[in-house]
Design a protein around this motif. Sequence first.
Motif, mmCIF file in Angstrom:
data_model
loop_
_atom_site.group_PDB
_atom_site.id
_atom_site.type_symbol
_atom_site.label_atom_id
_atom_site.label_comp_id
_atom_site.label_asym_id
_atom_site.label_seq_id
_atom_site.Cartn_x
_atom_site.Cartn_y
_atom_site.Cartn_z
ATOM 1 N N GLN A 1 5.221 9.116 -3.193
ATOM 2 C CA GLN A 1 5.324 10.240 -4.116
ATOM 3 C C GLN A 1 6.689 10.311 -4.776
ATOM 4 O OE1 GLN A 1 2.891 12.460 -4.805
ATOM 5 N NE2 GLN A 1 1.428 11.417 -3.498
ATOM 6 N N ASN A 2 7.717 9.820 -4.080
ATOM 7 C CA ASN A 2 9.042 9.892 -4.688
ATOM 8 C C ASN A 2 9.756 8.550 -4.538
ATOM 9 O OD1 ASN A 2 9.925 9.753 -2.062
ATOM 10 N ND2 ASN A 2 10.131 11.967 -1.878
ATOM 11 N N LEU A 3 10.925 8.454 -5.172
ATOM 12 C CA LEU A 3 11.588 7.162 -5.236
ATOM 13 C C LEU A 3 12.120 6.704 -3.887
ATOM 14 C CD1 LEU A 3 13.567 7.085 -8.577
ATOM 15 C CD2 LEU A 3 11.458 5.959 -7.975
ATOM 16 N N SER A 4 12.570 7.645 -3.018
ATOM 17 C CA SER A 4 13.116 7.188 -1.737
ATOM 18 C C SER A 4 12.025 6.534 -0.908
ATOM 19 C CB SER A 4 13.739 8.325 -0.942
ATOM 20 O OG SER A 4 13.844 9.475 -1.691
ATOM 21 N N ARG A 5 10.827 7.153 -0.908
ATOM 22 C CA ARG A 5 9.705 6.560 -0.193
ATOM 23 C C ARG A 5 9.364 5.202 -0.796
ATOM 24 N NH1 ARG A 5 9.029 8.304 4.778
ATOM 25 N NH2 ARG A 5 6.935 8.861 5.278
ATOM 26 N N LEU A 6 9.371 5.149 -2.131
ATOM 27 C CA LEU A 6 9.042 3.909 -2.838
ATOM 28 C C LEU A 6 9.991 2.794 -2.423
ATOM 29 C CD1 LEU A 6 7.421 2.567 -5.181
ATOM 30 C CD2 LEU A 6 9.213 3.304 -6.699
ATOM 31 N N SER A 7 11.295 3.108 -2.390
ATOM 32 C CA SER A 7 12.254 2.061 -2.046
ATOM 33 C C SER A 7 12.085 1.632 -0.600
ATOM 34 C CB SER A 7 13.674 2.557 -2.287
ATOM 35 O OG SER A 7 13.932 3.672 -1.492
ATOM 36 N N ALA A 8 11.825 2.622 0.302
ATOM 37 C CA ALA A 8 11.658 2.272 1.709
ATOM 38 C C ALA A 8 10.457 1.357 1.899
ATOM 39 C CB ALA A 8 11.500 3.534 2.543
ATOM 40 N N ASN A 9 9.376 1.634 1.162
ATOM 41 C CA ASN A 9 8.204 0.771 1.291
ATOM 42 C C ASN A 9 8.421 -0.585 0.623
ATOM 43 O OD1 ASN A 9 6.213 2.213 2.862
ATOM 44 N ND2 ASN A 9 6.293 3.735 1.238
ATOM 45 N N SER A 10 9.276 -0.621 -0.421
ATOM 46 C CA SER A 10 9.607 -1.916 -1.022
ATOM 47 C C SER A 10 10.335 -2.797 -0.016
ATOM 48 C CB SER A 10 10.495 -1.736 -2.247
ATOM 49 O OG SER A 10 9.950 -0.810 -3.122
ATOM 50 N N THR B 1 0.844 -1.194 0.000
ATOM 51 C CA THR B 1 0.000 0.000 0.000
ATOM 52 C C THR B 1 0.882 1.248 0.000
ATOM 53 O OG1 THR B 1 -1.336 -1.288 1.528
ATOM 54 C CG2 THR B 1 -2.088 0.919 1.051
ATOM 55 N N GLY B 2 1.945 1.184 0.824
ATOM 56 C CA GLY B 2 2.878 2.303 0.871
ATOM 57 C C GLY B 2 3.561 2.524 -0.461
ATOM 58 N N VAL B 3 3.902 1.421 -1.144
ATOM 59 C CA VAL B 3 4.538 1.529 -2.460
ATOM 60 C C VAL B 3 3.621 2.283 -3.415
ATOM 61 C CG1 VAL B 3 5.140 0.165 -4.484
ATOM 62 C CG2 VAL B 3 6.064 -0.455 -2.268
ATOM 63 N N VAL C 1 1.239 -12.335 -5.039
ATOM 64 C CA VAL C 1 0.964 -11.886 -6.402
ATOM 65 C C VAL C 1 0.490 -10.433 -6.405
ATOM 66 C CG1 VAL C 1 -0.468 -12.291 -8.417
ATOM 67 C CG2 VAL C 1 0.474 -14.215 -7.154
ATOM 68 N N LEU C 2 -0.397 -10.113 -5.444
ATOM 69 C CA LEU C 2 -0.898 -8.735 -5.354
ATOM 70 C C LEU C 2 0.243 -7.745 -5.135
ATOM 71 C CD1 LEU C 2 -4.162 -8.570 -3.225
ATOM 72 C CD2 LEU C 2 -3.778 -7.766 -5.548
ATOM 73 N N ALA C 3 1.180 -8.122 -4.261
ATOM 74 C CA ALA C 3 2.295 -7.228 -3.958
ATOM 75 C C ALA C 3 3.109 -6.962 -5.218
ATOM 76 C CB ALA C 3 3.178 -7.831 -2.881
ATOM 77 N N GLY C 4 3.348 -8.018 -6.019
ATOM 78 C CA GLY C 4 4.071 -7.848 -7.269
ATOM 79 C C GLY C 4 3.341 -6.890 -8.194
ATOM 80 N N PHE C 5 2.015 -7.020 -8.220
ATOM 81 C CA PHE C 5 1.207 -6.174 -9.096
ATOM 82 C C PHE C 5 1.294 -4.705 -8.664
ATOM 83 C CE2 PHE C 5 -3.086 -4.577 -10.402
ATOM 84 C CZ PHE C 5 -2.809 -4.573 -11.749
ATOM 85 N N ALA C 6 1.192 -4.486 -7.330
ATOM 86 C CA ALA C 6 1.272 -3.115 -6.821
ATOM 87 C C ALA C 6 2.628 -2.509 -7.157
ATOM 88 C CB ALA C 6 1.048 -3.109 -5.310
#
Lengths: 113, 537
Positions: B305-314, B299-301, B453-458
């Motif tokens: 809004q930006n890549l640093s947040r994206l990576s942290a949520n990954s 959900t966080g991914v 699977v859902l996580a991969g999709f998100a």
Amino acid sequence: MEIVLSSGIGIFAASGLWLILRPRTFQVIMGLSLLSYAVNLFIFATGRLKLDAAPILDTGKAIDPAAYTDPVPQSLVLTAIVIGFATTALFLVILLALRGLSGSDHVNGREPY
Amino acid sequence: MIAVFLHHIMVLPVILPLITGALLLFIREHSRRLKSALALVSTGFVVLIAAILIYRAQELAPQADVYNLGNWAAPFAIVFVLDRLSAVFLLMSVLTAFCALIYVTAHWDRLGAHFYSLSQFFLAGINGVFLTGDIFNLFVFFEVMLAASYALLMHGSGLARVRAGAHYVTVNLVASSCFLLGAACIYGGSGTLNMADLASRLALLPEDTVLICQIGMGFLGIAFLIKVGMWPLCFWVPATYSAAAAPVGALFSITGKVGFYVILRLSLLLLENDTTGLHAALCQILFYGGLITLIVGFTGVLASQNLSRLSANSVLASTGIVLAAMGLDHPALTAITVYYILSSTFALAAFFLLIEPVERNQDIAANVLAVTMEVYGEDEEEEEDEIGFYIPATAAILGACFTLCAILLIGMPPLSGFIAKFMMITGLFWPQGPARAYILPDIQSWLFIIFLVLAGFAQLIAMTRSGIRLFWASLDTYMPKVQISEIIPIAVLLTFCFTISLAAEPVMRYLDSMAAEIYVPANYIHSVLGGAINKGE
């Protein structure tokens, strides 16, 4: 003695936890210190308590290990105190830096509205 | 002779970084070239040793190699224990750290003092955790790692980093208190802190003492799950990871894996023959906690809004997958989980390194960097460090790296992320191997498959969105300049992922036999307490 020590540990831990949940950095660092006192006393207590006995070995006689407390927790607690002291000092520096950079002593670096 | 040598190099992954880190303190901050060279040579040696130890562990299996520090016999003093589980984690973390160190030479080492010393101490702590066979020594190495990580997180300074650092330190100091309480309970109950000795004594203890030990294990579990970042103990993760400087983020992607290692090691060692239901409870906690972490992560991914947040949520999402897979508690799945940990660690580290160059010409990141440079007054000597020519067509290279990271994190074919997820799902349908008849998995496994699977999709949606935003922008606003020493480590990390994809079969054979070995605690116990079997003499 047991009741004194255990309630002491409990009071330390409870006040520490309460202070950690407070919003000011000074309260948090006091809380962490109190919590670490509680933990250190607890480790110390796992070596069992011994009342009314000499703290040193009597070299004249054969030594009965059962007459003394376990020395290992005492050495563990020494290590724990040193590490805890160092990390608390480091934490203090970080909080000072936060205070300097943000101009607020709130843990979030800004005053709540 | 050679056997003695191989036996003794086991301590070097801890000692070498400690000595190097201490030596580097004596070199002036201005001679960065010398410092980085020393740090790289030392870490390179450790990589070499870790590679040798992989073979060494394989050779001795199912026995573990036991190193008596100070030559005291096992239960009375601290031992280092090397088996395949520790060897795999050791190699993984030193490889990642080596890449992060190459990256730092670009310009990151001038953002603050003592980066190289700190990274060496950090590495010593991590390697110590993987090698030690004693719970209190584990605590000490954890603290070495954490103390270095506190300072590393604030490398480059700035309000965002210091604020995230204050929270990170608070959380970890509380976690350390939990760790100490746990260790004290275990010692008070069983009278030993040696893992093997503890495992062999647990069955013999009277019931009320076992209870004290189990409370201790509960405290240890809380401490490790805080470090791993399992929901609801994970709220420090996104802020910390997104505030860290790029190479520090890559180093931090190892710290969570330390928690996985300890949970795997201790739960299999202490609870595998457990009859009190604690093991079942732990599996439930890990499974559902992992599942919620996974949901929070993806959900966080999606919301990032930006890549640093994206990576942290990954990071959170992959943590969730690993924990849930551990909670299913199956030897075949454990091997695949370790394979997934390898793949996701390399991919996430590469992603952390990639973010900053990609976002460099975007305003926010550039501003932050400029401000931190100013704070340290680094402007005057900027000129001489423009070494490294600027690569033409950097946008294309960065884009390719981004795509590869995305493929790995999403779990799309043909790279290792896909192989890991595919094996997890087939492993649940064919637990006896693909030759046998398939079974219908139970509810938990279905839940796991669905959310996997859902996580991969998100992840796919989020990565595509940010990829379009960043790389399909018009060229006059987007002209990244990247030094070659920043691209190399990213490429190397991606090459590791290629390697474990291409060599999936030998890697999995190694991991399968490793999983079979750690599911029999007697191997470990006998190696440590069984006398002079592997003294190399």
